[in-house]
Design a protein around this motif. Structure first.
Motif, PDB file in Angstrom:
ATOM      1  N   SER A  45       0.836  -1.210   0.000  1.00  0.00           N
ATOM      2  CA  SER A  45       0.000   0.000   0.000  1.00  0.00           C
ATOM      3  C   SER A  45       0.862   1.249   0.000  1.00  0.00           C
ATOM      4  O   SER A  45       0.516   2.245  -0.632  1.00  0.00           O
ATOM      5  CB  SER A  45      -0.956  -0.009   1.192  1.00  0.00           C
ATOM      6  N   ARG A  59       2.043   1.635  -3.540  1.00  0.00           N
ATOM      7  CA  ARG A  59       0.948   2.120  -4.393  1.00  0.00           C
ATOM      8  C   ARG A  59       0.715   3.603  -4.200  1.00  0.00           C
ATOM      9  O   ARG A  59       0.541   4.350  -5.159  1.00  0.00           O
ATOM     10  CB  ARG A  59      -0.333   1.364  -4.104  1.00  0.00           C
ATOM     11  N   SER A  60       0.716   4.078  -2.940  1.00  0.00           N
ATOM     12  CA  SER A  60       0.474   5.498  -2.693  1.00  0.00           C
ATOM     13  C   SER A  60       1.622   6.340  -3.225  1.00  0.00           C
ATOM     14  O   SER A  60       1.406   7.423  -3.773  1.00  0.00           O
ATOM     15  CB  SER A  60       0.244   5.762  -1.209  1.00  0.00           C
ATOM     16  N   SER A  93       1.231   6.448  -6.962  1.00  0.00           N
ATOM     17  CA  SER A  93       0.100   7.310  -7.301  1.00  0.00           C
ATOM     18  C   SER A  93       0.482   8.772  -7.190  1.00  0.00           C
ATOM     19  O   SER A  93       0.156   9.581  -8.063  1.00  0.00           O
ATOM     20  CB  SER A  93      -1.071   6.985  -6.372  1.00  0.00           C
ATOM     21  N   LEU A  94       1.194   9.132  -6.118  1.00  0.00           N
ATOM     22  CA  LEU A  94       1.626  10.511  -5.927  1.00  0.00           C
ATOM     23  C   LEU A  94       2.579  10.936  -7.032  1.00  0.00           C
ATOM     24  O   LEU A  94       2.457  12.036  -7.580  1.00  0.00           O
ATOM     25  CB  LEU A  94       2.293  10.653  -4.554  1.00  0.00           C
TER      26      LEU A  94
END
Length: 138
Positions: free
Chosen positions: A42, A45-46, A49-50
């Motif tokens: 996670s 993923r974050s 994404s950022l």
């Protein structure tokens, strides 16, 4: 001694604590490892994404330079470039004609009548006077 035999001999004295997850039985260590893996995934993923959100402008430019554009996008870009070239040649509105110029002049005269004349293409000058302040006795 085989690997299975050593595994069963090692855990015969200290059996692992386990919990049931669906139809599988997981030990506490494997549950902790899975939790670490989920937290790590996670976080990755974050971070991804950022990074993608921050670099969307760069990626948009790169995608526009791609040779294989969508036919609709290519047509749209061609029309914009064509209009830009025509507007530079004509020096203003493309294919405005006499009726367009007549409508613009009528609207300008209406605005000059409503707002007291002057040059509508120029930003107005504002002049504010200083207010008179009086000292109040206490």
């Amino acid at each position: 001694m085989t690997a299975n035999a050593s595994f069963s001999q090692h855990y015969s004295h200290n059996p692992p604590r386990s919990s049931t997850f669906g139809s599988c039985t997981l030990s506490v260590k494997s549950k902790m490892a899975l939790n670490k893996l989920f937290r790590l995934s996670s976080a990755l993923r974050s971070a991804a994404s950022l990074t993608l959100r921050r670099n969307i402008g760069i990626s948009a430019v790169l995608f526009n330079r791609a040779k294989d554009l969508d036919p609709i996008q290519k047509l749209f870009l061609d029309k914009i470039r064509d209009y830009n070239a025509k507007s530079k040649i004509s020096g203003g509105i493309v294919e405005g004609g006499a009726s367009y110029q007549k409508n613009v002049s009528e609207e300008v005269t209406k605005l000059q009548r409503l707002y007291g004349g002057g040059d509508l293409a120029k930003f107005p000058d504002f002049k504010f006077s200083e207010p008179k302040l009086e000292e109040v006795a206490k």
